[in-house]
Design a protein around this motif. Sequence first.
Motif, PDB file in Angstrom:
ATOM      1  N   GLN A 190       0.839  -1.196   0.000  1.00 51.91           N
ATOM      2  CA  GLN A 190       0.000   0.000   0.000  1.00 51.91           C
ATOM      3  C   GLN A 190       0.874   1.246   0.000  1.00 51.91           C
ATOM      4  OE1 GLN A 190      -3.290  -0.006  -0.212  1.00 51.91           O
ATOM      5  NE2 GLN A 190      -3.577   2.199  -0.046  1.00 51.91           N
ATOM      6  N   MET A 250      -3.789  -1.614   7.765  1.00 52.68           N
ATOM      7  CA  MET A 250      -2.750  -0.980   6.977  1.00 52.68           C
ATOM      8  C   MET A 250      -1.677  -0.472   7.930  1.00 52.68           C
ATOM      9  SD  MET A 250      -3.606   2.003   4.209  1.00 52.68           S
ATOM     10  CE  MET A 250      -3.763   3.406   5.296  1.00 52.68           C
ATOM     11  N   GLY A 297      -3.006   0.329  -3.840  1.00 48.42           N
ATOM     12  CA  GLY A 297      -2.598  -0.984  -3.362  1.00 48.42           C
ATOM     13  C   GLY A 297      -2.116  -1.819  -4.538  1.00 48.42           C
TER      14      GLY A 297
END
Length: 192
Positions: A65, A172, A84
Amino acid sequence: MKPFTCLALAAVLLAAPVAAQAQMSASPNGTEAQRAALDRLDMLDGEWRGAATIHGPHGTMTLTQTERVGSMLGGSIKVIEGRGYAADGTTQFNAMATVSWDARAGRYGFRSYAQGHSGDYAFEVTTDGFRWETPAGPGARIEYVAVVRDGTWHEVGTWVAEGQPRRPMIEMRLTRIGDTDWPAGGTVDPTP
């Protein structure tokens, strides 16, 4: 023309220049209140990279990411772009968002565009990051909570529906890799 119609027309014609002048006299870079509210998100400015783990109906997927964040309109708006990437380098996810401050409503505005969808969502700045949420079907939502400190951006998205167990959707964990002058890094020369 009837007198009332003439008066109404005159009022409209006189009001238009006044409204235009009020808009033109406002700062082209937003207000001091808008800039102060967006300063609270300066910790996001720059380029970020790390792993995003997505939990979906067909299993778990991990992507590389990236996020880039910058200011526009003299610091009165934040612009965020996330991508991503799969292991083969193909883009699997791409999103863009803007964050602004609405002084009249006394709250942040958050507009997101991702995967063919867009919307305005509740957004709150916290002491060490931010939180926001988006609808996720009838009676459900995804709550996102981000903590940003010491060059690390950790964000968790959790699916929430009344009467059902909370489910992780995305996690994330990014590291700040540098500065960026995006999106205001260049200007178009206005001279012909």
